[in-house]
Enzyme design. Sequence first.
Site, short mmCIF file in Angstrom:
data_model
loop_
_atom_site.label_atom_id
_atom_site.label_comp_id
_atom_site.label_asym_id
_atom_site.label_seq_id
_atom_site.Cartn_x
_atom_site.Cartn_y
_atom_site.Cartn_z
N TRP A 394 0.85 -1.19 0.00
CA TRP A 394 0.00 0.00 0.00
C TRP A 394 0.88 1.24 0.00
O TRP A 394 1.89 1.30 0.72
CB TRP A 394 -0.90 0.00 1.23
CG TRP A 394 -2.07 -0.94 1.12
CD1 TRP A 394 -2.23 -1.94 0.19
CD2 TRP A 394 -3.22 -0.98 1.97
NE1 TRP A 394 -3.41 -2.60 0.40
CE2 TRP A 394 -4.05 -2.03 1.49
CE3 TRP A 394 -3.63 -0.26 3.06
CZ2 TRP A 394 -5.26 -2.35 2.10
CZ3 TRP A 394 -4.84 -0.56 3.68
CH2 TRP A 394 -5.65 -1.60 3.20
N LYS A 395 0.48 2.24 -0.79
CA LYS A 395 1.21 3.51 -0.84
C LYS A 395 0.50 4.51 0.07
O LYS A 395 -0.59 4.96 -0.23
CB LYS A 395 1.30 4.05 -2.26
CG LYS A 395 2.19 5.27 -2.37
CD LYS A 395 2.27 5.79 -3.79
CE LYS A 395 3.34 6.88 -3.89
NZ LYS A 395 3.21 7.94 -2.88
N TYR A 396 1.16 4.83 1.18
CA TYR A 396 0.53 5.66 2.20
C TYR A 396 0.67 7.14 1.89
O TYR A 396 1.70 7.59 1.39
CB TYR A 396 1.12 5.32 3.58
CG TYR A 396 0.87 3.88 3.95
CD1 TYR A 396 -0.33 3.50 4.54
CD2 TYR A 396 1.80 2.89 3.65
CE1 TYR A 396 -0.58 2.16 4.85
CE2 TYR A 396 1.56 1.56 3.95
CZ TYR A 396 0.37 1.20 4.55
OH TYR A 396 0.11 -0.12 4.84
N GLY A 548 -2.61 4.30 -3.38
CA GLY A 548 -2.50 3.25 -4.39
C GLY A 548 -1.49 2.22 -3.94
O GLY A 548 -1.43 1.86 -2.76
#
Length: 747
Positions: A394-396, A548
Site C-alpha cells: 500500500w502507498k501511504y 494506491g
Amino acid sequence: MQKSITSFFKKKSDATDSPSPPKKVPKIDAKTELPDEPHIKSESASPETKPKVEPMSVDSEEKTSPVKNVKKEPKEVDDKTTDKKVTTIGLNSTAATKEDVENYDPSADSYHPLKNAYWKDKKVTPYLALARTFQVIEETKGRLKMIDTLSNFFCSVMLVSPEDLVPSVYLSINQLAPAYEGLELGVAETTLMKAICKATGRNLAHIKSQTQLTGDLGIVAEQSRVSQRMMFQPAPLNVRDVFRKLREIAKLSGQSKMDLVYNMFVACRSSEARFFIRSLIGKLRIGIAEQSLLTALAIGLVKKNHIDDCKASKVPDVYKDEIVDTTLLLKTAYCQCPNYDIIIPAILKYDIKELQERCPMHPGMPLRPMLAQPTKGVHEVFERFGGMQITCEWKYDGERAQIHRNEKGEISIFSRNSENNTAKYPDLIARSTALLKGDVKSYIIDSEIVAWDVERKQILPFQVLSTRKRKNVDIEEIKVQVCVYIFDLLYINGTALVTKNLSERRKLLLEHFQEVEGEWKFATALDTNDIDEVQQFLEESIKGNCEGLMVKTLDEEATYEIAKRSRNWLKLKKDYLSNVGDSLDLVVIGGYKGKGRRTGTYGGFLLACYDTENEEYQSICKIGTGFTDEDLQTHSEFLGKHVTSAAKSYYRYDPSLEPDHWFEPVQVWEVKCADLSLSPIHRAAIGIVDGERGISLRFPRFIRIRDDKNSENATDANQVAHMYQSQDQVKNNQKSSTQMEMEDEFY
C-alpha cells in the site's frame, strides 16, 4: 553520465552555450528613497541572461568605479589554437605579484593548476581566488565549462593547500556543514544593508534603490566597496578564516552578529564583497548545484593525480574513462555518506576505489532515498516486470521518514530531502523501544509517517498531518497523532543492507522489529504475480485511505538504489487510470494579480519543473484552478514574502509569460492535469522531446503544497519528457511515424 563527462574532451566551443541577448534593466534614480520592500517589475526581461549592472551613481559628489572583471590578456594565435594568455608563476618563485593576483582566471585554457596557483608560497588559499573563480563561473554560459573552471580551482587547492579543500567545497555550494545538521546563515537583507552603510558611509535609501535596480545586494556591496578609499587596508582574507567566521555568524545573534558581519565586510576586496554578502543571504547565484560540484571535484582529483601528464588544465584523452569512474564512485559515496568532512580527507589520502569502504553509511547520517517510477495501469506493471517475483505494498499518503538509531540508542528522523525532523516527532522517539524485537543496537529503517485517528483506528488525510507543528513540539501538546508504516530496512547492528535484495531485507525487518497497534506497523503487502489480484489489491488500498500501490521486485534487480528513481520500484496510484500517469511536483516562480473576486490576492501562478542537467527552472504552465479563497489568501501571504525584483538568471521562460511578481523558488506544489502537450511558449524539457518546443500542462489543477520537498526535488525535465512520451496518443503517433519510415525505407 558518460555523455556529460566525456564532453570535457571536446573542443572548447562544443562545451559552451551560445550567448543570449542582454537583459534590459529599468533605470531608477539612485537618490529616490524607496519603501522597505518595493516590487519593481523589470522591463522586457529576457529569461536567458543575467542583468548587466551599470556603475552605481554615488551620494554627493563622490565618484565610483565600475566593478572590476577578471583581467584577460590579449589572445595569442598560433597555428593550432587560440588561447588566453595567463601569467604563470615559476615553480621556484617565492611571491605572487599584483599582476598574478589580478590576472587569476581558472577558466583559461592555458591555466595550470600548480603554476597559476599564485598562493602556493604561503600554502593558504586566498578568499579572493575563490571569489574570482565564482565571478568567472557566473559569467560563463556553458555548464560544462563552469564545471571545468571549478575543477581547475579545486585541483589547485588539492596541490597547494589541501587543508582548504573542505571549506572551499562548502563555500561553493553555500553550506556551512552537512545539510542534515541544519546550520544555516540566512541573514536578513535589511541587516546586511545596514552593515554596508556603516562600512562604506552610504545612505540606506541609496543602497535600497540600487538593490531594487540590480536585484542583487551582492553587486551593490561590491560596487560600494570598490569605490571606497581606505587609509589602512585590512589583512587579506583567506578561505579557511572566512568559512570559520561564517560558521560563527550562523551561531550568533543580535549586535555581536552584526559586528562580525561588519568586520568581515570591511576586509573584503573586489569581488569578495559580492560573494561574501551573497553567502550571508543564502543565495550564491553562480549556478553550481551539488551534482555539478561533485563532478568538478572528481575531475579536479584526476587532474591532480596526473598533473605531470596534463598540458595546462587539459586532461589527456587516455584519462577520460578514469574521470567517468571517479565521478561515479564519488557520487555513490556521497549518496551513502553525505558529509564532505568525511569524504574529502578520504579522497586526498586513499585511492578513489577505497572511497566507499572509507566512507560507510552509519546511523545519524541520512541516505538519499530510493524513489519509484510512475505507471499508468496494472498492465504496464506486468510489461515491465515480466516473470519476476514482485510484491505490492500500500502507498501511504503521508511523509517519507528515514528513522535512525545509533549504538548509543539515540534516535534521528530525516525527511526525503535529508532535513532533520527529529524535533518534530518527540512522540515517536518516546515509544521507539517498543518497536524492537530481540537484540537490536542500531538500525536505519525507511517508512512513511501518517496522521492517525486513534478512536477509529484508521489513516487520516495528508492535510491533517500537515497541520502538525514542525518546531518546538511539546509532547504533551500534540494534537495530531501519527502512526509509522515501515517498508524497508537499510542497516542493522553495524551492517549495511542496501546491496541485499528486498526479500532478504524484509526477512531481517520481520525478525528484528514488531508491530505496535496504532504506533508502528509494517506496510500492508501482497506477493503475487496475478494481474487480477493486483487490481483487487489496488482497490483495497484506496478503500484503506491510501494513494494506491508500490510494486517492487523481490529477488531480481532488487537492491536498494540510493538516490535513484528506479524502474525496479513502480507506483500505481488511483489517479493513474486516467490519461496522465502521475501528478507533478512543480515550483512556483511567479504570480499574477487577481481580478474581480480575487482582487487583493494572486489569481494565478507561473509554475516550473527543474532541469537537473542545466540547473534551471523551466516554465511548464500557468495555473488558476483548484484553489479555494482561503488557499489563495494563504499562498499570497506566503509568496508575498519571497518576491524578487526580477526573474532569476536560472529561470527559463518566454517573455510573454512574465508575471506581475517573480518569486524565489521556495515552494513546491502537487499539480494534476488532463494531459501534456508540446508548447511553443513553455520551456519544460525543451530539447529532449523537441528541439524548439517545450512541454506544457493542459488544464492544470492545484492539489496541495509539498512541504516535504525542496525546489530541487521537484519533478525534473526528464520526468516531464517521460510522462509526455508515455501518453497513449503520443505513443500511437510515434508508432505511426515509425511505420511510415519503415514503408518509405522498404519502397
